[in-house]
Design a protein around this motif. Structure first.
Motif, mmCIF file in Angstrom:
data_model
loop_
_atom_site.group_PDB
_atom_site.id
_atom_site.type_symbol
_atom_site.label_atom_id
_atom_site.label_comp_id
_atom_site.label_asym_id
_atom_site.label_seq_id
_atom_site.Cartn_x
_atom_site.Cartn_y
_atom_site.Cartn_z
ATOM 1 N N UNK A 179 47.976 45.251 46.557
ATOM 2 C CA UNK A 179 48.952 44.824 47.573
ATOM 3 C C UNK A 179 48.526 43.554 48.326
ATOM 4 N N UNK A 180 47.209 43.347 48.515
ATOM 5 C CA UNK A 180 46.760 42.148 49.237
ATOM 6 C C UNK A 180 46.598 40.985 48.254
ATOM 7 N N UNK A 181 46.379 39.767 48.809
ATOM 8 C CA UNK A 181 46.226 38.594 47.928
ATOM 9 C C UNK A 181 44.749 38.366 47.600
ATOM 10 N N UNK A 182 44.089 39.383 47.087
ATOM 11 C CA UNK A 182 42.655 39.244 46.775
ATOM 12 C C UNK A 182 42.455 39.280 45.259
ATOM 13 N N UNK A 183 41.713 38.272 44.757
ATOM 14 C CA UNK A 183 41.488 38.155 43.309
ATOM 15 C C UNK A 183 40.008 37.918 43.009
ATOM 16 N N UNK A 184 39.597 38.305 41.831
ATOM 17 C CA UNK A 184 38.239 37.994 41.392
ATOM 18 C C UNK A 184 38.252 37.547 39.941
ATOM 19 N N UNK A 185 37.427 36.546 39.632
ATOM 20 C CA UNK A 185 37.295 36.064 38.241
ATOM 21 C C UNK A 185 35.818 35.963 37.912
ATOM 22 N N UNK A 186 35.398 36.540 36.805
ATOM 23 C CA UNK A 186 33.999 36.420 36.421
ATOM 24 C C UNK A 186 33.703 35.014 35.880
ATOM 25 N N UNK A 187 34.719 34.329 35.385
ATOM 26 C CA UNK A 187 34.459 33.000 34.803
ATOM 27 C C UNK A 187 34.669 31.890 35.840
ATOM 28 N N UNK A 188 34.381 30.658 35.401
ATOM 29 C CA UNK A 188 34.430 29.505 36.305
ATOM 30 C C UNK A 188 35.637 28.623 35.968
#
Ligand code: XMP
Length: 509
Positions: free
Chosen positions: A161-170
């Protein structure tokens, strides 16, 4: 107030590239301390914060060496964690992070399970660039997986629901093919930042700011001939005229004809120029020194001392520096591991009590080049190949003597003459010669020789942070090699450096 995205600097080598990419979208971006609090972000004064990026970094979430304020994750802003940042968000919200059985370094294929949010518009498989040992193995129930790779089951996630993201790559590294698309999704769509940051008025604004700050005091600047110090000097000279004294220190370590060319160019630009011949001083203090970091330190210190004497003599009150944004980060923040100590950042003793003026401190290199063009600087300066502060000293591996510097200087001139002649369709970032501390057996004119080896380094790069060795046609390499062994009697062997960065760096020291 301008919209901006702030980047929490956890010490990743590519941290400033993140800010650079965001500015390419015409959105202002600043790098801040990773220990900034949620409160401080709410009170941020430089710009209106629309989003937060948590950078990569060399540490593991379990070391907790750097204090991260978890309340940041409750701010109603777009939040994106990259690499270490990806692991940190997962760890801080009760997810699992483990040291991966298999580390992933370099180009990897990511499978996009849900092309939504930050991954909108991406293909089912994407070439991405990774560099990590730890991996996210579990995310809390209010998060969902967006992508995976062979060794990272949770390579991308988002909060439901929130605007939180994670990416392991660059995404900031050029090798991630759709990196800019990812940033566009995050910055413009998820954070809703307005792309209205422009550089059009930079020259006008900065000339009047400099005039106001310096008043009728005397200022001094050290010129290297590179684009940064040149632009800083011209801008300042526009503001205060002859009250700026530009000092060029001839260290004896410059390339062929460089001191003469620099002197001529700046005299033509009507700068108040002082040339100081410090060659013997530099060679004396470098005598017997082989360690690269020691060389860099000695050169930096000597440079400061020579310059300090000049500043005293001029009775300068203000020190102008060509520091640009990445300089402030590359020399190692508190959190990054120092790869090399760049010698051109600050460092004059406090007792001189010079006020520091850094007109380019917010700009990246290509932005400085735009300003240089606006100022009408000649191509020799605006398109000059990057050249390190410690100059040829870090291209003579082992002991530095005037003779050895001269060998590498002559070889460098050959390399660049031949490259310039052939350049047409090559996209070269830097080309140069390195003198190795290695002799080998050869045969010249039926006689056995035992002479020096020159390594040729020619790389393609967009920003110097990563690089590929250039696939130079053999006939050009052959011409370079033949000319070097024919024209420089002390050399009987030439080799070509076939290493990318990483794992190597561009310079050998
Ligand atoms: P490396 O060798 O770290 O170099 O891959 C990246 C870029 O930085 C330049 N370089 C320097 N530039 N002062 C500088 O102004 C320095 O001390 C310095 N050391 C390396 C290098 O030439 C390349 O463009």
């Amino acid at each position: 107030m301008t919209d901006c995205i702030i980047v929490l600097d956890f010490g990743g080598q590519y941290c400033h590239l993140i800010a650079r990419r965001i500015r390419e979208l015409n959105v202002y971006s600043e790098i801040v301390s990773p220990e900034i609090t949620a409160e401080a972000i709410e009170d941020y004064r430089d710009c209106r914060v629309r989003g937060i990026i948590i950078s990569g970094g060399p540490q593991s979430v379990y070391s907790e060496r750097i204090k991260f304020d978890k309340n940041i994750l409750n701010l109603d802003l777009g939040i994106l964690g990259l690499c270490y940042g990806h692991q940190l968000i997962a760890y801080s919200t009760g997810g699992g992070v483990e040291t991966a059985g298999k580390k992933e370094f370099g180009i990897t294929t990511a499978i996009i399970d849900k092309p939504e949010g930050i991954l909108k518009g991406l293909n089912r498989t994407e070439r991405v660039w990774m560099s990590h040992s730890d991996t996210v193995t579990r995310i809390p129930d209010d998060y969902e997986i967006l992508a995976h790779t062979q060794n990272s089951p949770i390579a991308a996630y988002r909060h439901k629901t929130k605007h939180i993201y994670g990416l392991q790559w660059h995404p900031e590294v050029v090798h991630t093919e759709n990196g800019m698309r990812i940033f566009r999704n995050f910055v413009l769509e998820i954070c809703g930042a307005k792309p209205n940051w422009r550089m059009d008025n930079f020259v006008e604004n900065s000339v009047s700011e400099i005039r106001e700050r310096v008043g009728d005091r005397t200022a001094v600047i050290a010129l290297s001939g590179g684009v940064d110090s040149s632009v800083a000097a011209i801008l300042t000279a526009r503001a205060i005229g002859k009250n700026l004294v530009s000092v060029f220190v001839d260290t004896g370590l410059m390339r062929k004809n460089e001191p003469e060319q620099i002197e001529k160019m700046f005299r033509n630009l009507h700068l108040n120029l002082r040339v100081i011949d410090a060659r013997s001083r530099f060679f004396k203090s470098l005598k017997g020194v082989k360690d690269p970091e020691k060389k860099r330190k000695i050169i930096g210190e000597n440079f400061i001392r020579v310059f300090e004497e000049a500043a005293k003599d001029i009775d300068a009150k203000v020190l102008v520096q060509g520091t640009i944004y990445p300089d402030r980060i590359e020399s190692g923040t508190r959190y990054a591991s120092t790869i090399k100590s760049h010698h051109n950042v600050g460092g004059l003793p406090d007792k001189l009590k010079l006020e520091i003026l850094e007109p380019l401190a917010e700009l990246y290199k290509d932005e400085v080049r735009v300003v240089a063009k606006d100022l009408g600087l000649p191509k020799d300066i605006t398109e000059r190949m990057p050249f390190p502060g410690p100059a040829l000293a870090i291209r003579v591996i082992g002991e530095i003597t005037p003779e050895r510097i001269n060998i590498v200087r002559r070889a460098d001139a050959v390399v660049n003459e031949e490259i310039r002649r052939a350049k047409a369709d090559m996209n070269i970032w830097q080309s140069f010669a390195v003198l190795l501390p290695l002799k080998s057996v050869g045969v010249q004119g039926d006689t056995r020789t035992y002479k020096n080896t020159i390594a040729i380094r020619i790389v393609e790069s967009r920003d110097g942070m990563t690089a590929n060795f250039a696939r130079i046609p053999y006939d050009i390499l052959e011409r370079i090699s033949t000319r070097i062994t024919n024209e420089i009697p002390a050399v009987n062997r030439v080799v070509y450096d076939l290493t990318h960065k990483p794992p190597a760096t561009i310079e050998w020291e």
